[in-house]
Design an enzyme around this catalytic site. Structure first.
Site, short mmCIF file in Angstrom:
data_model
loop_
_atom_site.label_atom_id
_atom_site.label_comp_id
_atom_site.label_asym_id
_atom_site.label_seq_id
_atom_site.Cartn_x
_atom_site.Cartn_y
_atom_site.Cartn_z
CG HIS A 191 -1.98 1.09 1.13
ND1 HIS A 191 -3.33 0.83 1.02
CD2 HIS A 191 -1.89 2.45 1.10
CE1 HIS A 191 -4.01 1.96 0.95
NE2 HIS A 191 -3.14 2.96 0.99
CG HIS A 225 -1.08 6.39 -2.32
ND1 HIS A 225 -2.27 6.58 -3.00
CD2 HIS A 225 -1.41 5.76 -1.17
CE1 HIS A 225 -3.27 6.10 -2.28
NE2 HIS A 225 -2.78 5.58 -1.17
N GLY A 230 -9.47 8.59 -1.87
CA GLY A 230 -9.92 9.97 -1.78
C GLY A 230 -10.93 10.16 -0.67
CG HIS A 250 -7.76 3.98 -0.07
ND1 HIS A 250 -7.19 3.47 -1.21
CD2 HIS A 250 -6.77 4.66 0.58
CE1 HIS A 250 -5.91 3.82 -1.25
NE2 HIS A 250 -5.63 4.53 -0.18
CD GLU A 262 -7.37 6.70 5.14
OE1 GLU A 262 -6.29 7.26 5.38
OE2 GLU A 262 -7.77 6.46 3.98
CG ASP A 265 -1.09 5.89 2.96
OD1 ASP A 265 -1.54 5.51 1.86
OD2 ASP A 265 -1.73 6.67 3.69
#
Length: 333
Positions: free
Chosen positions: A12, A14, A170, A197, A200, A278
């Protein structure tokens, strides 16, 4: 705390959340883009989290300067290549890089499909140069709405053999998964894996929705699963993995402190959960920090940290043969 006899993974991570501050400076100068600061020292507070952010949306604004300097496809190719170089430098054997081409394209109206191609090229060259194994996960940025996500999906489908999975990221609260059912139907038809996602910013119902409606095989973050015992049972029974990101969850104020993070409970419950970064460039951390500092602070024992490392490979979107080959390659060293 890292078992060097086992593959080290980050599943995970980005790509567009790991643009080096130095690269932001250099691309800003190259393309004559006005930045909030003109030295590395003064730029860092604008592009990295210095103090915890009040919420996820505030945290995400820290990523914006990185994509504002992506003024060409060559710039996109460069940051993709550097992502692999960073992975190699931190000892990763396998990384799954996820990216939103619409987000990367937005500041300079780049062609979304062109961004996908540039990222593929940069990652391929990085893997060839540094010997890291990598796969790409396409992100649809839910914050920009259904039509923009459709555009991202079409760009991924144009390169479907180079994309391993589809993700949705997002504003989880403002744009629930139910808006994107048709997008994920097409992703499954393309033969891709699904990770979402969820849990969260929103509660456990968001995780249930990701699994039942979108077909999620893994959940990004998933911290709110702790609020639903039946969900935790289901995750364990069905081996639906949780991609935990310890430092990130503190910096977004999703979890108050590392000692309160649910990762330890997830592992005790038999959930297949892993340790990941992340947005390492924005967070100012790396995978070594997550294993050696964050995980012990979250209460994980040495054996639990090892189990999370094992889980990282087990959860990876790799075939059984690819996993076996990676284990053997690392063991041989």
């Amino acid at each position: 705390m890292i078992d060097t006899t086992l593959p080290l993974t980050d599943i995970h991570r980005h790509l567009d959340g790991n643009i080096r501050p130095q690269t932001i400076l250099e691309l800003g100068r190259q393309y004559n883009i006005s930045l909030p600061a003109h030295s590395l020292e003064t730029l860092i507070p604008h592009v990295q989290v210095i103090a915890n952010e009040p919420d996820l949306v505030s945290f995400l604004t820290k990523l914006d300067w990185g994509v504002k300097v992506l003024a060409s496809l060559d710039a996109c190719r460069r940051v993709a290549f550097e992502n692999i170089e960073d992975a190699a430098r931190h000892g990763l054997h396998y990384v799954e890089l996820r990216f939103s081409p619409g987000y990367m394209a937005m500041a300079h109206q780049l062609p979304v499909a062109g961004v996908v191609e540039a990222v593929i090229d940069g990652v391929r060259e990085g893997c060839r140069t540094f010997g890291v194994q990598a796969k790409l996960i396409g992100i649809m940025s839910r914050t920009f709405g259904e039509a923009a996500c459709q555009q991202e999906l079409e760009a991924f489908l144009a390169h479907r053999d180079q994309i391993t999975a589809l993700d949705l990221a997002g504003d989880e609260l403002g744009f629930p998964g139910s808006l994107f059912l048709s997008h994920f139907n097409r992703a499954r038809d393309a033969g891709w894996h699904i990770t979402v996602h969820a849990g969260e910013a929103a509660g456990p119902e968001s995780i249930w929705q990701a699994i039942r409606e979108l077909g999620a095989e893994r959940i990004g973050h998933g911290v709110k699963a702790i609020e639903d015992r039946a969900l935790m049972d289901f995750l364990a029974e069905q081996q639906i993995g949780i991609e935990s990101c310890l430092t990130s969850n503190i910096q977004t104020s999703t979890v108050a402190e590392l000692a309160a993070h649910p990762l330890k409970t997830f592992l005790e419950h038999g959930i297949r959960a892993s340790i990941n970064t992340d947005d390492p460039g924005v967070q100012g951390v790396d995978i070594i920090h997550e294993y050696t500092v964050a995980a012990p602070a979250a209460g994980l024992s040495r054996e639990q940290i090892r189990q999370a490392q094992i889980n990282g490979l087990e959860m990876a979107f790799l075939s059984a043969e690819e996993k076996r080959a990676l284990r053997e390659k690392v063991a041989a060293k």
